[in-house]
Design an enzyme around this catalytic site. Structure first.
Site, PDB file in Angstrom:
ATOM      1  N   PRO A  59       0.846  -1.198   0.000  1.00  0.00           N
ATOM      2  CA  PRO A  59       0.000   0.000   0.000  1.00  0.00           C
ATOM      3  C   PRO A  59       0.874   1.238   0.000  1.00  0.00           C
ATOM      4  O   PRO A  59       1.777   1.371   0.835  1.00  0.00           O
ATOM      5  CB  PRO A  59      -0.795  -0.138   1.310  1.00  0.00           C
ATOM      6  CG  PRO A  59       0.023  -1.033   2.177  1.00  0.00           C
ATOM      7  CD  PRO A  59       0.763  -1.949   1.257  1.00  0.00           C
ATOM      8  N   MET A  60       0.628   2.151  -0.929  1.00  0.00           N
ATOM      9  CA  MET A  60       1.451   3.361  -1.053  1.00  0.00           C
ATOM     10  C   MET A  60       0.540   4.569  -1.213  1.00  0.00           C
ATOM     11  O   MET A  60      -0.231   4.654  -2.172  1.00  0.00           O
ATOM     12  CB  MET A  60       2.407   3.225  -2.250  1.00  0.00           C
ATOM     13  CG  MET A  60       3.467   2.159  -2.059  1.00  0.00           C
ATOM     14  SD  MET A  60       4.551   1.922  -3.503  1.00  0.00           S
ATOM     15  CE  MET A  60       3.494   0.887  -4.547  1.00  0.00           C
TER      16      MET A  60
ATOM     17  N   GLN B  84      -6.315  -1.563   3.358  1.00  0.00           N
ATOM     18  CA  GLN B  84      -5.503  -1.203   4.523  1.00  0.00           C
ATOM     19  C   GLN B  84      -6.170  -0.078   5.302  1.00  0.00           C
ATOM     20  O   GLN B  84      -6.503   0.971   4.745  1.00  0.00           O
ATOM     21  CB  GLN B  84      -4.086  -0.766   4.143  1.00  0.00           C
ATOM     22  CG  GLN B  84      -3.234  -0.573   5.407  1.00  0.00           C
ATOM     23  CD  GLN B  84      -1.824  -0.091   5.144  1.00  0.00           C
ATOM     24  OE1 GLN B  84      -1.631   1.030   4.703  1.00  0.00           O
ATOM     25  NE2 GLN B  84      -0.840  -0.926   5.442  1.00  0.00           N
TER      26      GLN B  84
ATOM     27  N   CYS C 180       3.482   3.060   8.822  1.00  0.00           N
ATOM     28  CA  CYS C 180       3.670   4.332   8.123  1.00  0.00           C
ATOM     29  C   CYS C 180       4.249   5.379   9.056  1.00  0.00           C
ATOM     30  O   CYS C 180       3.708   5.614  10.139  1.00  0.00           O
ATOM     31  CB  CYS C 180       2.338   4.816   7.546  1.00  0.00           C
ATOM     32  SG  CYS C 180       2.486   6.357   6.624  1.00  0.00           S
TER      33      CYS C 180
ATOM     34  N   LYS D  83       0.638  -4.889   8.937  1.00  0.00           N
ATOM     35  CA  LYS D  83       1.908  -4.490   8.320  1.00  0.00           C
ATOM     36  C   LYS D  83       2.647  -3.630   9.319  1.00  0.00           C
ATOM     37  O   LYS D  83       2.110  -2.627   9.813  1.00  0.00           O
ATOM     38  CB  LYS D  83       1.685  -3.717   7.025  1.00  0.00           C
ATOM     39  CG  LYS D  83       2.975  -3.373   6.287  1.00  0.00           C
ATOM     40  CD  LYS D  83       2.681  -2.710   4.939  1.00  0.00           C
ATOM     41  CE  LYS D  83       3.966  -2.544   4.130  1.00  0.00           C
ATOM     42  NZ  LYS D  83       4.866  -1.514   4.699  1.00  0.00           N
TER      43      LYS D  83
ATOM     44  N   ASN E 231       9.332  -6.890   3.448  1.00  0.00           N
ATOM     45  CA  ASN E 231       9.120  -5.682   2.654  1.00  0.00           C
ATOM     46  C   ASN E 231      10.287  -4.732   2.894  1.00  0.00           C
ATOM     47  O   ASN E 231      10.884  -4.727   3.955  1.00  0.00           O
ATOM     48  CB  ASN E 231       7.787  -5.036   3.070  1.00  0.00           C
ATOM     49  CG  ASN E 231       7.563  -3.659   2.490  1.00  0.00           C
ATOM     50  OD1 ASN E 231       7.321  -2.699   3.211  1.00  0.00           O
ATOM     51  ND2 ASN E 231       7.643  -3.530   1.181  1.00  0.00           N
TER      52      ASN E 231
ATOM     53  N   GLY F  58      12.899  -2.116   0.138  1.00  0.00           N
ATOM     54  CA  GLY F  58      14.090  -2.054  -0.702  1.00  0.00           C
ATOM     55  C   GLY F  58      14.316  -3.243  -1.602  1.00  0.00           C
ATOM     56  O   GLY F  58      15.454  -3.483  -2.036  1.00  0.00           O
TER      57      GLY F  58
ATOM     58  N   GLY G 193       7.179  -2.512  -3.204  1.00  0.00           N
ATOM     59  CA  GLY G 193       6.515  -1.230  -3.375  1.00  0.00           C
ATOM     60  C   GLY G 193       7.010  -0.469  -4.592  1.00  0.00           C
ATOM     61  O   GLY G 193       6.512  -0.629  -5.703  1.00  0.00           O
ATOM     62  N   ARG G 194       8.024   0.360  -4.392  1.00  0.00           N
ATOM     63  CA  ARG G 194       8.453   1.290  -5.435  1.00  0.00           C
ATOM     64  C   ARG G 194       8.961   0.603  -6.696  1.00  0.00           C
ATOM     65  O   ARG G 194       8.764   1.097  -7.806  1.00  0.00           O
ATOM     66  CB  ARG G 194       9.513   2.240  -4.871  1.00  0.00           C
ATOM     67  CG  ARG G 194       8.918   3.295  -3.936  1.00  0.00           C
ATOM     68  CD  ARG G 194      10.002   4.100  -3.253  1.00  0.00           C
ATOM     69  NE  ARG G 194      10.700   3.298  -2.255  1.00  0.00           N
ATOM     70  CZ  ARG G 194      11.839   3.652  -1.672  1.00  0.00           C
ATOM     71  NH1 ARG G 194      12.436   4.777  -2.023  1.00  0.00           N
ATOM     72  NH2 ARG G 194      12.391   2.882  -0.742  1.00  0.00           N
TER      73      ARG G 194
END
Length: 336
Positions: free
Chosen positions: A24-25, A77, A107, A146, A218, A220, A240-241
């Site tokens: 989730p971003m 989320q 977060c 998370k 999770n 990197g 993620g990214r």
């Protein structure tokens, strides 16, 4: 909701899909991003952006919770720290048939801290346990967490196993662990994604220590080779990214993790397959950039990628489907 995509109905179970999940971003994994990602992979588990419990209780529920049926398996989320609010939000969200409800305990953003939820909750595991217990009681689907490995001056080697043990006691069986500590004082949210060192070995040790829990790692993780390496130890990997900025390289090949062929053989096929969804969105009064901003990296590293990205970046805020077609032509002309 726009239902322009016709995807297979034999979606994997959510636990099987959690072999690879897309993190989730905030401001990124909205419903349009998720439709695009689902087109790339039939298998990966998708997550919404974090939605706060008070927003669901008091806000526009349809705007916050609606999604395209093609997105399954998809997880919602939630953010919050009030057990009663999280229980109420979970009961409301049950009507939307998400495949999983996840609590954000990771977060580090300022607005999350000010609301006393997110990564700061690593300091109050008993409160988190109360929250998830209430959520589990209200949810028809699995509730997950998370988290980070710790925050501020906490010692992750002590804090993380105690946190996992407390979550297990509260009824949680699946947890995604961001392998960085979060520094809530002195680092920005952006810096918290890069500066604290990654401790993959600690998370791997947690899997060996908590063999009964389904644990994902999770933080990197740059590509599918790294995903495969982590899956030698972990139950799942959350990316993620890398998935967002290089979607074809990662998501476009992700279904191979399950022994399946990718749904498309080239990124231009993906772009063409997205066109009906985009056209339906425009016909309903939407704007092109609301979708294409998530697609800028589709041709990353390929001939024409710069023209694709430039055409969409410059024209999508005001133009329509003709801008999308012009952007795609930047790539297909060079490939011809």
């Amino acid at each position: 909701m726009v239902h322009a995509l016709q995807l297979p109905q034999d979606a994997p179970s959510v636990r099987d899909a959690a072999t690879l999940s897309i993190a989730p971003m905030m401001d990124w994994t909205d419903r349009h991003c998720r439709v695009f990602h689902r087109l790339l992979s039939r298998r990966a588990l998708l997550y919404t952006e974090m939605v706060t419990a008070p927003a669901i209780i008091h806000g526009d529920r349809h705007r916050l919770l609606d999604y395209d049926a093609a997105e399954h398996p998809v997880a919602l989320q939630l953010g919050g720290s009030d057990p009663a609010e999280l229980e109420a939000a979970t009961r409301i969200a049950a009507d939307w048939d998400y495949d999983e409800i996840n609590l954000n305990v990771g977060c580090p953003s300022d607005r999350v801290q000010s609301g006393c939820f997110g990564a700061v909750l690593m300091k109050t595991p008993d409160l988190v346990a109360e929250c998830v217990a209430r959520m589990i009681a209200a949810s028809p689907v699995e509730v997950t967490v998370k988290c980070r490995i710790g925050v501020d001056d906490q010692i992750p080697e002590d804090v993380l196993p105690a946190f996992l043990d407390r979550m297990r006691d509260a009824g949680i069986r699946r947890i995604a662990i961001h392998a960085r500590k979060a520094w809530l004082q002195g680092l920005s949210p952006r810096e918290n994604r890069d500066i604290p060192p990654l401790d993959y070995s600690l998370v791997h040790r947690m899997k060996r220590q908590f063999a009964d829990l389904h644990l994902s790692i999770n933080g990197g993780i740059p590509g599918l080779d790294a995903v495969r390496d982590h899956l030698q130890v972990m139950d799942g990997v959350m990316v993620g990214r890398a998935a967002y900025h290089q979607p074809w390289d990662l998501l476009g090949q992700a279904d191979r993790l399950w022994g399946d062929l990718p749904p498309f053989s080239s990124p231009d096929q993906v772009a063409l397959a997205m066109r009906p969804y985009i056209a339906a969105h425009l016909a309903a009064g939407g704007r092109l950039h609301q979708i294409t901003r998530h697609m800028l990296g589709l041709f990353h590293g390929m001939p024409g990628a710069r023209g694709w990205k430039r055409t969409l970046s410059e024209g999508a805020s005001k133009g329509g489907i003709e801008v999308y077609d012009a952007a795609l032509q930047q790539v297909t002309q060079l490939a011809a």
